[in-house]
Design a protein around this motif. Structure first.
Motif, PDB file in Angstrom:
ATOM      1  N   ASP A  42      31.730  57.448 -64.283  1.00 47.64           N
ATOM      2  CA  ASP A  42      31.128  57.016 -63.021  1.00 47.64           C
ATOM      3  C   ASP A  42      31.674  55.658 -62.578  1.00 47.64           C
ATOM      4  N   GLY A  43      32.749  55.228 -63.213  1.00 44.90           N
ATOM      5  CA  GLY A  43      33.366  53.966 -62.853  1.00 44.90           C
ATOM      6  C   GLY A  43      32.861  52.776 -63.644  1.00 44.90           C
ATOM      7  N   VAL A  92      34.845  59.601 -61.401  1.00 40.28           N
ATOM      8  CA  VAL A  92      34.999  60.943 -60.860  1.00 40.28           C
ATOM      9  C   VAL A  92      34.030  61.200 -59.708  1.00 40.28           C
ATOM     10  N   LEU A  93      33.012  60.336 -59.560  1.00 41.89           N
ATOM     11  CA  LEU A  93      31.970  60.589 -58.572  1.00 41.89           C
ATOM     12  C   LEU A  93      32.449  60.453 -57.137  1.00 41.89           C
ATOM     13  N   LYS A  94      33.509  59.711 -56.934  1.00 38.13           N
ATOM     14  CA  LYS A  94      34.036  59.528 -55.578  1.00 38.13           C
ATOM     15  C   LYS A  94      35.121  60.542 -55.229  1.00 38.13           C
ATOM     16  N   GLU A  95      35.385  61.462 -56.163  1.00 38.24           N
ATOM     17  CA  GLU A  95      36.409  62.477 -55.944  1.00 38.24           C
ATOM     18  C   GLU A  95      35.843  63.671 -55.177  1.00 38.24           C
ATOM     19  N   SER A  96      36.610  64.155 -54.223  1.00 36.36           N
ATOM     20  CA  SER A  96      36.220  65.350 -53.486  1.00 36.36           C
ATOM     21  C   SER A  96      36.174  66.542 -54.440  1.00 36.36           C
ATOM     22  N   GLY A  97      35.072  67.246 -54.454  1.00 39.37           N
ATOM     23  CA  GLY A  97      34.928  68.400 -55.333  1.00 39.37           C
ATOM     24  C   GLY A  97      33.955  68.191 -56.468  1.00 39.37           C
ATOM     25  N   VAL A  98      33.480  66.957 -56.664  1.00 34.42           N
ATOM     26  CA  VAL A  98      32.582  66.692 -57.786  1.00 34.42           C
ATOM     27  C   VAL A  98      31.193  67.275 -57.548  1.00 34.42           C
ATOM     28  N   VAL A  99      30.804  67.472 -56.291  1.00 33.72           N
ATOM     29  CA  VAL A  99      29.508  68.091 -55.985  1.00 33.72           C
ATOM     30  C   VAL A  99      29.695  69.602 -56.126  1.00 33.72           C
ATOM     31  N   ASP A 114       3.662  65.619 -60.431  1.00 36.33           N
ATOM     32  CA  ASP A 114       3.334  66.835 -59.689  1.00 36.33           C
ATOM     33  C   ASP A 114       4.170  66.992 -58.411  1.00 36.33           C
ATOM     34  N   THR A 115       4.901  65.924 -58.039  1.00 33.20           N
ATOM     35  CA  THR A 115       5.665  65.973 -56.797  1.00 33.20           C
ATOM     36  C   THR A 115       7.161  66.065 -57.080  1.00 33.20           C
ATOM     37  N   PRO A 116       7.810  67.150 -56.638  1.00 30.92           N
ATOM     38  CA  PRO A 116       9.256  67.280 -56.851  1.00 30.92           C
ATOM     39  C   PRO A 116      10.013  66.223 -56.059  1.00 30.92           C
ATOM     40  N   LYS A 117      11.113  65.751 -56.603  1.00 34.35           N
ATOM     41  CA  LYS A 117      11.950  64.759 -55.929  1.00 34.35           C
ATOM     42  C   LYS A 117      13.051  65.479 -55.147  1.00 34.35           C
ATOM     43  N   LYS A 118      12.644  66.111 -54.058  1.00 33.95           N
ATOM     44  CA  LYS A 118      13.601  66.788 -53.200  1.00 33.95           C
ATOM     45  C   LYS A 118      14.593  65.766 -52.651  1.00 33.95           C
ATOM     46  N   GLY A 119      15.879  66.123 -52.690  1.00 35.24           N
ATOM     47  CA  GLY A 119      16.909  65.244 -52.162  1.00 35.24           C
ATOM     48  C   GLY A 119      17.478  64.268 -53.171  1.00 35.24           C
ATOM     49  N   ALA A 120      16.852  64.183 -54.362  1.00 37.38           N
ATOM     50  CA  ALA A 120      17.443  63.368 -55.424  1.00 37.38           C
ATOM     51  C   ALA A 120      18.740  64.052 -55.865  1.00 37.38           C
ATOM     52  N   ALA A 121      19.560  63.342 -56.602  1.00 37.75           N
ATOM     53  CA  ALA A 121      20.809  63.914 -57.075  1.00 37.75           C
ATOM     54  C   ALA A 121      20.996  63.613 -58.547  1.00 37.75           C
ATOM     55  N   VAL A 122      21.657  64.519 -59.243  1.00 38.74           N
ATOM     56  CA  VAL A 122      21.904  64.361 -60.674  1.00 38.74           C
ATOM     57  C   VAL A 122      23.393  64.490 -60.953  1.00 38.74           C
ATOM     58  N   TYR A 123      23.926  63.513 -61.667  1.00 40.58           N
ATOM     59  CA  TYR A 123      25.282  63.595 -62.214  1.00 40.58           C
ATOM     60  C   TYR A 123      25.138  63.943 -63.683  1.00 40.58           C
ATOM     61  N   ASP A 163      24.107  60.661 -51.480  1.00 41.37           N
ATOM     62  CA  ASP A 163      24.989  59.570 -51.048  1.00 41.37           C
ATOM     63  C   ASP A 163      25.113  58.508 -52.131  1.00 41.37           C
ATOM     64  N   ASP A 164      23.998  58.173 -52.773  1.00 38.40           N
ATOM     65  CA  ASP A 164      24.046  57.190 -53.859  1.00 38.40           C
ATOM     66  C   ASP A 164      24.883  57.702 -55.021  1.00 38.40           C
ATOM     67  N   ALA A 165      24.717  58.987 -55.335  1.00 34.71           N
ATOM     68  CA  ALA A 165      25.454  59.566 -56.468  1.00 34.71           C
ATOM     69  C   ALA A 165      26.962  59.549 -56.230  1.00 34.71           C
ATOM     70  N   THR A 166      27.376  59.992 -55.064  1.00 36.12           N
ATOM     71  CA  THR A 166      28.809  60.068 -54.792  1.00 36.12           C
ATOM     72  C   THR A 166      29.425  58.703 -54.500  1.00 36.12           C
ATOM     73  N   ALA A 167      28.572  57.695 -54.326  1.00 29.79           N
ATOM     74  CA  ALA A 167      29.063  56.318 -54.204  1.00 29.79           C
ATOM     75  C   ALA A 167      28.958  55.595 -55.545  1.00 29.79           C
TER      76      ALA A 167
END
Length: 291
Positions: free
Chosen positions: A98-99, A105-112, A146-155, A216-220
């Motif tokens: 992650d730098g 690798v997180l800033k590379e196109s295709g990592v998502v 009890d509340t899902p974190k919709k929109g969070a991201a995982v690497y 956005d945070d993950a890929t940055a």
């Protein structure tokens, strides 16, 4: 024959958890004082609760067994209500990608992507091994889990069948397989298609992951909300490592236990995956991740 990862530089840790990933960093002796402090804190906290034990005592440890069948299951990882605690902070290890310790690798196109068995971009390697589907459910700890974190991201990242980490280990420095990012859906879930990782020298079989508040945070590669590790139950490891390609893992696992592993020895209940599946059909690993 499996080989352990080769560390080209010192690992970095984020947060108050452990400060190394394995013996290839600064060594277990470097972290023993850290483990001792964490255990002392827990002991002191436990002592302060002694008067309450008679009135209210709970044991949230869990575990189980799994046979080699499509309906088998092992471990329980559900967390809710008063049992809800933030996922333990662990080291990202010396091979994060992650730098923070070299390649990013997180800033590379295709990592998502969901399928992380293959490299992307100009790399074309494929990781071989017993199929594994990993599903993490990210929940809000402050709401009682009890509340899902919709929109969070995982690497998420881990070693291959030979115990090597892409981007770092000899023979796979030009590959980026077994690394990927997913955005959590409305249930707070992310799912990755992968392979069962090896057990390399000095570490219990595990998967690394970082949680971010947004894609956005993950890929940055910025503003990590949580860094932790997923552990595998021994019975499933024994079954997988009896198959072709994992022979070195059998020997490495025999020298370890969850209780003696440098990372999980101070507690692993929240990090032990629930497992289902078989070597013929592949396995699924699920874990709830409160952040």
């Amino acid at each position: 024959m499996s080989t352990a990862p080769t560390n080209g530089s010192n690992g970095q840790s984020r947060g108050p958890g452990h400060h190394h990933d394995d013996e290839f960093d600064k060594g277990l002796s470097h972290d023993l004082p850290v483990f001792a402090r964490r255990r002392m804190i827990r002991l002191l906290a436990g002592a302060s609760m002694v008067p309450l034990v008679a009135a209210c005592s709970t044991d949230d440890s869990g575990g189980g067994t799994a046979s080699d069948s499509s309906s088998s299951g092992s471990s329980a990882s559900g967390t809710s209500g008063s049992d809800c605690e933030v996922i333990p902070t662990e080291t990202a290890g010396p091979y994060p990608g992650d730098g923070s310790n070299g390649p990013n690798v997180l800033k590379e196109s295709g990592v998502v992507r969901q399928d992380i068995t293959k490299s992307f971009g100009t790399a074309d390697g494929v990781a071989e091994g017993i199929p594994l589907t990993i599903t993490l459910t990210v929940v809000d700890q402050s709401s009682g889990c009890d509340t899902p974190k919709k929109g969070a991201a995982v690497y998420l990242w881990h070693c291959d069948r030979e115990g090597r980490y892409s981007l770092y280990s000899d023979g796979v420095t030009g590959e980026n397989y077994l690394r990927g990012v997913q955005e959590a859906d409305e249930k707070g879930q992310v799912t990755f298609t992968s392979i069962f990782p090896a057990c390399y020298t000095g570490r219990w079989p595990h998967i690394h992951f970082e949680v971010y508040d947004s894609l956005d945070d993950a890929t940055a590669a910025q503003a990590v909300a949580a860094t932790s590790q997923l552990a595998f139950p021994k019975d499933v490891c024994d079954t997988v490592y009896a198959t072709d390609g994992y022979s070195q893992s059998v020997q490495n696992l025999a020298r370890l236990s969850l209780e003696t592993d440098g990372i999980f020895s101070d507690g692993y209940d929240q990090q032990l995956a629930t497992m289902k599946g078989s070597t013929a059909q592949g396995y699924t690993a699920t874990l709830t991740v409160p952040v």
